[in-house]
Design a protein around this motif. Structure first.
Motif, PDB file in Angstrom:
ATOM      1  N   THR A  62      -4.547  98.657 -40.896  1.00 26.69           N
ATOM      2  CA  THR A  62      -4.441  99.267 -39.293  1.00 26.69           C
ATOM      3  C   THR A  62      -3.705  98.779 -38.607  1.00 26.69           C
ATOM      4  O   THR A  62      -2.973  97.967 -38.295  1.00 26.69           O
ATOM      5  N   LEU A  63      -2.397  99.743 -37.626  1.00 22.86           N
ATOM      6  CA  LEU A  63      -1.945  99.846 -36.228  1.00 22.86           C
ATOM      7  C   LEU A  63      -2.388 100.055 -35.110  1.00 22.86           C
ATOM      8  O   LEU A  63      -2.836 100.784 -34.706  1.00 22.86           O
ATOM      9  N   VAL A  64      -2.093  98.872 -34.543  1.00 26.27           N
ATOM     10  CA  VAL A  64      -2.886  98.423 -33.383  1.00 26.27           C
ATOM     11  C   VAL A  64      -1.563  98.123 -32.083  1.00 26.27           C
ATOM     12  O   VAL A  64      -0.159  97.593 -32.605  1.00 26.27           O
ATOM     13  N   THR A  65      -1.093  98.586 -31.033  1.00 28.75           N
ATOM     14  CA  THR A  65      -0.785  98.663 -30.232  1.00 28.75           C
ATOM     15  C   THR A  65      -1.367  97.461 -28.837  1.00 28.75           C
ATOM     16  O   THR A  65      -2.092  98.170 -28.417  1.00 28.75           O
ATOM     17  N   LEU A  66      -1.277  96.658 -28.582  1.00 25.87           N
ATOM     18  CA  LEU A  66      -1.101  95.945 -27.177  1.00 25.87           C
ATOM     19  C   LEU A  66      -0.124  95.612 -26.220  1.00 25.87           C
ATOM     20  O   LEU A  66       1.239  95.483 -26.648  1.00 25.87           O
ATOM     21  N   GLY A  67      -0.132  95.528 -25.376  1.00 24.16           N
ATOM     22  CA  GLY A  67       0.196  95.468 -23.722  1.00 24.16           C
ATOM     23  C   GLY A  67       1.309  95.793 -23.645  1.00 24.16           C
ATOM     24  O   GLY A  67       1.427  97.795 -24.386  1.00 24.16           O
ATOM     25  N   GLY A  68       2.657  96.237 -22.638  1.00 22.97           N
ATOM     26  CA  GLY A  68       3.403  97.425 -22.977  1.00 22.97           C
ATOM     27  C   GLY A  68       4.182  96.903 -21.915  1.00 22.97           C
ATOM     28  O   GLY A  68       4.859  96.155 -22.149  1.00 22.97           O
ATOM     29  N   LYS A  69       4.893  97.957 -21.868  1.00 25.81           N
ATOM     30  CA  LYS A  69       6.024  97.586 -19.866  1.00 25.81           C
ATOM     31  C   LYS A  69       5.723  96.758 -18.934  1.00 25.81           C
ATOM     32  O   LYS A  69       6.835  96.959 -18.374  1.00 25.81           O
ATOM     33  N   ARG A  70       4.499  96.928 -18.726  1.00 30.76           N
ATOM     34  CA  ARG A  70       4.077  96.281 -17.341  1.00 30.76           C
ATOM     35  C   ARG A  70       3.758  94.521 -17.606  1.00 30.76           C
ATOM     36  O   ARG A  70       3.442  94.512 -18.506  1.00 30.76           O
ATOM     37  N   ILE A  71       4.641  94.195 -16.708  1.00 33.38           N
ATOM     38  CA  ILE A  71       4.668  92.818 -16.454  1.00 33.38           C
ATOM     39  C   ILE A  71       3.665  91.878 -16.482  1.00 33.38           C
ATOM     40  O   ILE A  71       3.155  91.074 -17.401  1.00 33.38           O
ATOM     41  N   LYS A  72       2.535  92.580 -15.269  1.00 31.76           N
ATOM     42  CA  LYS A  72       1.491  92.126 -15.210  1.00 31.76           C
ATOM     43  C   LYS A  72      -0.078  92.568 -15.697  1.00 31.76           C
ATOM     44  O   LYS A  72       0.102  94.391 -15.278  1.00 31.76           O
ATOM     45  N   ASP A  73      -0.649  92.364 -17.132  1.00 33.05           N
ATOM     46  CA  ASP A  73      -2.146  93.305 -17.417  1.00 33.05           C
ATOM     47  C   ASP A  73      -2.853  91.957 -17.752  1.00 33.05           C
ATOM     48  O   ASP A  73      -2.836  90.900 -18.622  1.00 33.05           O
ATOM     49  N   VAL A  74      -3.992  92.329 -17.198  1.00 36.56           N
ATOM     50  CA  VAL A  74      -4.946  91.193 -17.967  1.00 36.56           C
ATOM     51  C   VAL A  74      -6.353  92.568 -18.174  1.00 36.56           C
ATOM     52  O   VAL A  74      -7.324  91.420 -18.331  1.00 36.56           O
ATOM     53  N   ALA A  75      -6.144  93.109 -18.676  1.00 35.52           N
ATOM     54  CA  ALA A  75      -7.177  94.350 -19.246  1.00 35.52           C
ATOM     55  C   ALA A  75      -7.598  93.724 -20.408  1.00 35.52           C
ATOM     56  O   ALA A  75      -6.789  94.354 -21.636  1.00 35.52           O
TER      57      ALA A  75
END
Length: 453
Positions: free
Chosen positions: A172-185
């Motif tokens: 399985t390929l999962v994507t975590l995070g992104g281009k966001r500097i702040k992200d606590v979801a």
């Protein structure tokens, strides 16, 4: 292996290598771990889909998978396993710079130096800078949470990872995070994979935070009679300042570099400190003045300051040259033990005492500003007694770091060469928790078996 034909047929021509000569070149990382096995094949994946295909095949057939970047690791984390496959990410080299978001979107095979160069074209900088930055890959940097010479001020790899694509043990390929500097979801799964050494998943893409290119630094080089005196100066400076670089070399490493690639270093010095400040304007002058005063108070015999970037870089290159220079002297056992900064003198004194006790040569360099040392144990591989004494010294250095409240690895990773000491540092409760995480993500235990846990 009959199932191997299935793997070869499922991937494009040239991706799977099975000839013994090619396979042999993927058995070891730079640690040259003598316990490395012989894989049945090497998969040189060209994209994330091919990584998924290989991992799904391995999961079906319960075949071990050892992920590999550039092979520059120093703890046996990429040592091959008998009967397994090596999954090399070296062909996945794409780099995209988003200057507006100040991020680099990078495939794992891209070299640290290539990311730096691409970023600089946009006036940006990727700070993590292992001594091997010219040859180490971003995938390997993420796998070990690599640090480097500038981490005293700018931090380590995890401080710059905003997002990851990861192939899990079932493909399985999962994507975590992104281009966001702040992200606590949600849970902080992104950070779980940084430093996991390929035991939980395989990184196929990373989103890395960039910063503006720093100002040209001023450089200070101080000579000391001993490493303990140099370390005392470091402790004094770090009470009030965080220079952009604070590196230490002992006499043995100085002389190894001078033998290997002469730079005009002071061969008679017991230790050298190489310190840089990239603070703006008058603040840079003030920082260097504080460092100079601390060095003189700690007994420095000579202090040289330069604002010439080329001259400063010459001293930094000398420090980076330590590993290959010492490698020319014999077989190596590589350490990267660390301690709280105030206890750096005690750690260096302990290393020196261990060298005497076991009658082995241990040149030592250090990212002194954050308490991370690199004792390099040199031995004669053709002499069993020399190797025996070297391995005893290796284990004693790990124990010494733990006794000081330090760590068996600051940035190289546990790999296979240091896993025996991990329970002593973490304790059984944390080891059990770590195994539960591993079992949840890799229940069949196919991802880098034998590494870390």
């Amino acid at each position: 292996m009959e199932a191997l034909a299935e793997l070869v047929e499922s991937l494009p021509a040239g991706v799977v290598a099975t000839d013994p000569a090619t396979v042999a070149t993927y058995r070891f990382d730079w640690s040259k771990d003598t316990g490395a096995g012989t894989p049945v094949a090497v998969v040189r994946a060209e994209d994330a889909g091919q990584v998924q295909t290989a991992v799904r095949w391995a999961a079906r057939h319960r075949v071990p998978v050892v992920p590999r970047g550039a092979g520059s690791g120093l703890s046996g984390g990429a040592s091959a396993v008998d009967g397994g496959i090596v999954l090399s990410l070296e062909r996945m080299r794409a780099i995209e710079i988003d200057a507006d978001c100040q991020v680099a979107v990078v495939e794992p095979g891209a070299l640290n130096a290539e990311v730096k160069a691409a970023s600089r074209q946009h006036g940006l900088w990727y700070p993590p800078d292992p001594s091997s930055f010219e040859i180490c890959s971003i995938g390997g940097n993420v796998a070990t949470n690599a640090g480097g010479l500038c981490c005293v001020k700018y931090g380590v790899t995890t401080d710059y990872v905003l997002g990851l694509d990861v192939v899990l043990a079932d493909g399985t390929l999962v994507t975590l995070g992104g281009k966001r500097i702040k992200d606590v979801a949600g849970l902080s799964l992104l950070k779980l994979f940084v430093g996991s050494e390929g035991t939980l998943g395989i990184v196929t893409r990373a989103i890395l935070r960039l910063v503006p290119v720093p100002l040209p630094p001023a450089t200070l080089v101080a000579s000391f009679g001993s490493v303990v005196d140099a370390a005392r100066a470091v402790v004094d400076v770090r009470r009030t300042l965080r220079p952009s670089m604070m590196e230490l070399m002992d006499r043995a490493s100085i002389n190894a570099v001078e033998d290997f690639s002469p730079r005009g270093l002071d061969r008679a010095a017991g230790a050298l400190l190489v310190v840089q400040s990239d603070a703006p304007g008058d603040a840079r002058v003030a920082e260097i003045a504080v460092v100079e005063a601390a060095c003189l108070a700690a007994g420095a015999s000579e202090v040289v300051v330069t604002d010439d970037p080329a001259e400063g870089e010459m001293f930094v290159e000398a420090r980076r040259m330590a590993f290959p220079a010492v490698e020319a002297r014999g077989a190596l056992l590589l350490e990267d033990v660390g301690a709280p900064v105030p206890l750096l003198p005690d750690l260096l004194a302990a290393v020196a005492a261990i060298a005497v006790e076991h009658d082995v040569e241990i040149p030592t360099v250090a990212h002194a500003g954050d308490g991370n040392t690199h004792p390099i144990i040199v031995y004669d591989a053709a002499d069993p007694d020399s190797e025996r004494r070297a391995r005893l010294a290796f284990d004693d250095i790990l124990r010494a770091a733990i006794r000081l409240g330090g760590t068996i690895t600051g940035e190289h990773g546990v790999g296979r060469t240091k896993k025996g000491a991990l329970p002593e540092q973490l304790g059984e409760d944390v080891m059990a928790l770590s195994r539960r995480v591993k079992d949840a993500l890799d229940p069949a235990g196919i991802l880098n078996p034998g590494a870390v846990l």
